[in-house]
Design a protein around this motif. Structure first.
Motif, PDB file in Angstrom:
ATOM      1  N   THR A 208       3.563 -22.236  36.321  1.00 61.07           N
ATOM      2  CA  THR A 208       4.578 -21.731  35.395  1.00 61.07           C
ATOM      3  C   THR A 208       5.934 -22.151  35.946  1.00 61.07           C
ATOM      4  OG1 THR A 208       4.865 -19.635  36.569  1.00 61.07           O
ATOM      5  CG2 THR A 208       3.153 -19.702  34.860  1.00 61.07           C
ATOM      6  N   ILE A 209       6.982 -21.656  35.350  1.00 58.61           N
ATOM      7  CA  ILE A 209       8.324 -21.953  35.860  1.00 58.61           C
ATOM      8  C   ILE A 209       8.487 -21.414  37.277  1.00 58.61           C
ATOM      9  CG2 ILE A 209      10.777 -21.379  35.569  1.00 58.61           C
ATOM     10  CD1 ILE A 209      10.336 -21.482  32.560  1.00 58.61           C
ATOM     11  N   LYS A 210       7.858 -20.283  37.563  1.00 61.67           N
ATOM     12  CA  LYS A 210       8.026 -19.634  38.866  1.00 61.67           C
ATOM     13  C   LYS A 210       6.837 -19.828  39.809  1.00 61.67           C
ATOM     14  CE  LYS A 210      11.081 -16.225  36.987  1.00 61.67           C
ATOM     15  NZ  LYS A 210      11.592 -14.891  37.051  1.00 61.67           N
ATOM     16  N   GLN A 211       5.825 -20.559  39.387  1.00 61.12           N
ATOM     17  CA  GLN A 211       4.632 -20.726  40.209  1.00 61.12           C
ATOM     18  C   GLN A 211       4.157 -22.169  40.115  1.00 61.12           C
ATOM     19  OE1 GLN A 211       1.479 -18.001  39.167  1.00 61.12           O
ATOM     20  NE2 GLN A 211      -0.085 -19.324  40.009  1.00 61.12           N
ATOM     21  N   ARG A 212       3.893 -22.761  41.254  1.00 61.12           N
ATOM     22  CA  ARG A 212       3.413 -24.144  41.234  1.00 61.12           C
ATOM     23  C   ARG A 212       1.932 -24.170  40.829  1.00 61.12           C
ATOM     24  NH1 ARG A 212       0.447 -25.661  45.457  1.00 61.12           N
ATOM     25  NH2 ARG A 212       0.335 -24.263  47.233  1.00 61.12           N
ATOM     26  N   PRO A 213       1.470 -25.298  40.267  1.00 64.28           N
ATOM     27  CA  PRO A 213       0.061 -25.387  39.864  1.00 64.28           C
ATOM     28  C   PRO A 213      -0.863 -25.379  41.071  1.00 64.28           C
ATOM     29  CG  PRO A 213       1.228 -27.438  39.397  1.00 64.28           C
ATOM     30  CD  PRO A 213       2.225 -26.474  39.913  1.00 64.28           C
ATOM     31  N   GLN A 214      -2.007 -24.728  40.925  1.00 62.11           N
ATOM     32  CA  GLN A 214      -2.961 -24.641  42.028  1.00 62.11           C
ATOM     33  C   GLN A 214      -4.178 -25.541  41.818  1.00 62.11           C
ATOM     34  OE1 GLN A 214      -3.653 -20.576  43.301  1.00 62.11           O
ATOM     35  NE2 GLN A 214      -1.714 -19.981  42.362  1.00 62.11           N
ATOM     36  N   ASN A 215      -4.429 -25.972  40.598  1.00 64.28           N
ATOM     37  CA  ASN A 215      -5.467 -26.954  40.268  1.00 64.28           C
ATOM     38  C   ASN A 215      -6.847 -26.637  40.840  1.00 64.28           C
ATOM     39  OD1 ASN A 215      -3.561 -28.531  38.879  1.00 64.28           O
ATOM     40  ND2 ASN A 215      -2.930 -29.500  40.785  1.00 64.28           N
ATOM     41  N   PHE A 216      -7.234 -25.395  40.903  1.00 64.00           N
ATOM     42  CA  PHE A 216      -8.528 -25.044  41.486  1.00 64.00           C
ATOM     43  C   PHE A 216      -9.699 -25.415  40.577  1.00 64.00           C
ATOM     44  CE2 PHE A 216      -6.496 -21.366  39.624  1.00 64.00           C
ATOM     45  CZ  PHE A 216      -7.465 -20.822  38.790  1.00 64.00           C
ATOM     46  N   VAL A 217      -9.535 -25.344  39.264  1.00 59.88           N
ATOM     47  CA  VAL A 217     -10.610 -25.725  38.345  1.00 59.88           C
ATOM     48  C   VAL A 217     -10.798 -27.249  38.390  1.00 59.88           C
ATOM     49  CG1 VAL A 217     -11.381 -25.737  35.939  1.00 59.88           C
ATOM     50  CG2 VAL A 217     -10.203 -23.731  36.853  1.00 59.88           C
ATOM     51  N   GLN A 218      -9.706 -27.974  38.316  1.00 60.99           N
ATOM     52  CA  GLN A 218      -9.768 -29.431  38.368  1.00 60.99           C
ATOM     53  C   GLN A 218     -10.322 -29.909  39.707  1.00 60.99           C
ATOM     54  OE1 GLN A 218      -5.972 -31.313  37.797  1.00 60.99           O
ATOM     55  NE2 GLN A 218      -6.796 -33.372  38.071  1.00 60.99           N
ATOM     56  N   ARG A 219      -9.896 -29.289  40.785  1.00 63.41           N
ATOM     57  CA  ARG A 219     -10.366 -29.657  42.121  1.00 63.41           C
ATOM     58  C   ARG A 219     -11.873 -29.430  42.244  1.00 63.41           C
ATOM     59  NH1 ARG A 219      -6.886 -26.769  44.861  1.00 63.41           N
ATOM     60  NH2 ARG A 219      -8.274 -25.026  45.232  1.00 63.41           N
TER      61      ARG A 219
ATOM     62  N   VAL B 130      -6.034 -17.733  33.174  1.00 63.40           N
ATOM     63  CA  VAL B 130      -6.439 -18.723  34.179  1.00 63.40           C
ATOM     64  C   VAL B 130      -5.498 -19.921  34.163  1.00 63.40           C
ATOM     65  CG1 VAL B 130      -8.257 -20.354  34.825  1.00 63.40           C
ATOM     66  CG2 VAL B 130      -8.845 -18.012  34.228  1.00 63.40           C
ATOM     67  N   HIS B 131      -5.101 -20.364  32.991  1.00 67.04           N
ATOM     68  CA  HIS B 131      -4.257 -21.559  32.931  1.00 67.04           C
ATOM     69  C   HIS B 131      -2.898 -21.366  33.596  1.00 67.04           C
ATOM     70  CE1 HIS B 131      -2.697 -19.525  29.321  1.00 67.04           C
ATOM     71  NE2 HIS B 131      -1.624 -20.254  29.483  1.00 67.04           N
ATOM     72  N   PHE B 132      -2.424 -20.132  33.739  1.00 65.85           N
ATOM     73  CA  PHE B 132      -1.156 -19.911  34.443  1.00 65.85           C
ATOM     74  C   PHE B 132      -1.281 -20.313  35.909  1.00 65.85           C
ATOM     75  CE2 PHE B 132      -0.739 -16.472  31.115  1.00 65.85           C
ATOM     76  CZ  PHE B 132       0.194 -17.158  30.355  1.00 65.85           C
ATOM     77  N   ALA B 133      -2.346 -19.891  36.546  1.00 65.67           N
ATOM     78  CA  ALA B 133      -2.569 -20.257  37.950  1.00 65.67           C
ATOM     79  C   ALA B 133      -2.976 -21.720  38.074  1.00 65.67           C
ATOM     80  CB  ALA B 133      -3.640 -19.355  38.560  1.00 65.67           C
ATOM     81  N   GLU B 134      -3.778 -22.205  37.141  1.00 60.37           N
ATOM     82  CA  GLU B 134      -4.266 -23.582  37.199  1.00 60.37           C
ATOM     83  C   GLU B 134      -3.141 -24.597  36.990  1.00 60.37           C
ATOM     84  OE1 GLU B 134      -6.943 -26.900  37.248  1.00 60.37           O
ATOM     85  OE2 GLU B 134      -7.094 -24.885  38.038  1.00 60.37           O
ATOM     86  N   LEU B 135      -2.350 -24.401  35.950  1.00 62.80           N
ATOM     87  CA  LEU B 135      -1.324 -25.379  35.577  1.00 62.80           C
ATOM     88  C   LEU B 135       0.075 -25.018  36.062  1.00 62.80           C
ATOM     89  CD1 LEU B 135      -2.531 -26.010  31.924  1.00 62.80           C
ATOM     90  CD2 LEU B 135      -3.052 -27.347  33.975  1.00 62.80           C
TER      91      LEU B 135
ATOM     92  N   PRO C 134      -8.215 -18.816  43.554  1.00 59.71           N
ATOM     93  CA  PRO C 134      -7.321 -17.997  44.374  1.00 59.71           C
ATOM     94  C   PRO C 134      -7.505 -16.504  44.117  1.00 59.71           C
ATOM     95  CG  PRO C 134      -6.101 -19.021  42.592  1.00 59.71           C
ATOM     96  CD  PRO C 134      -7.497 -19.568  42.532  1.00 59.71           C
ATOM     97  N   LEU C 135      -7.059 -15.710  45.060  1.00 62.31           N
ATOM     98  CA  LEU C 135      -7.238 -14.261  44.982  1.00 62.31           C
ATOM     99  C   LEU C 135      -6.018 -13.561  44.391  1.00 62.31           C
ATOM    100  CD1 LEU C 135      -9.010 -13.150  48.268  1.00 62.31           C
ATOM    101  CD2 LEU C 135      -9.789 -12.822  45.940  1.00 62.31           C
ATOM    102  N   GLY C 136      -5.609 -13.935  43.200  1.00 62.71           N
ATOM    103  CA  GLY C 136      -4.516 -13.232  42.556  1.00 62.71           C
ATOM    104  C   GLY C 136      -4.981 -11.900  42.012  1.00 62.71           C
TER     105      GLY C 136
END
Length: 121
Positions: free
Chosen positions: A87-98, A80-85, A45-47
């Motif tokens: 946080t309390i305020k952000q849903r996981p995006q799973n881009f590495v796993q995908r 990276v793990h914040f976006a991947e997995l 993602p483009l964060g």
């Protein structure tokens, strides 16, 4: 009565083939790892954080013992793990796993193709 066989030429040829195979394997791993890095870049993602996009920090490691790593450099890897997995305020995006799951079969076939090409088969 005995038979003497000179195996020096066979041994040297086997050593040459082993070196050539390692070189072919290393080149194939680098080529496939770069393709995985390109796909990871597409899926990342483009964060923004301090004007640094995650996808601008994807790196390919050096092959060692039949393995090569693709990931993010030290500048951004800690977040990276914040976006991947998530946080309390952000849903996981799973881009590495995908990326890993979608390319698993492709990686095997690309490695096989690159090694065959390198060995001239």
């Amino acid at each position: 009565m005995g038979l003497d066989v000179d195996t020096n030429s066979v041994t040297s040829e086997l050593q040459r083939l082993a070196r050539a195979n390692r070189n072919v394997e290393t080149k194939a791993m680098k080529t496939v790892a770069q393709k995985v890095a390109d796909q990871l870049s597409v899926n990342t993602p483009l964060g923004r954080y301090n004007d640094a996009h995650l996808r601008e920090h994807i790196v390919v490691g050096t092959p060692k013992d039949g393995e090569i790593q693709v990931g993010y450099d030290k500048e951004v890897s800690w977040r990276v793990h914040f976006a991947e997995l998530g946080t309390i305020k952000q849903r996981p995006q799973n881009f590495v796993q995908r990326t890993a799951e979608s390319m698993q079969q492709d990686i095997i076939s690309m490695l096989e193709e690159e090694i065959r090409r390198g060995l001239g088969l």
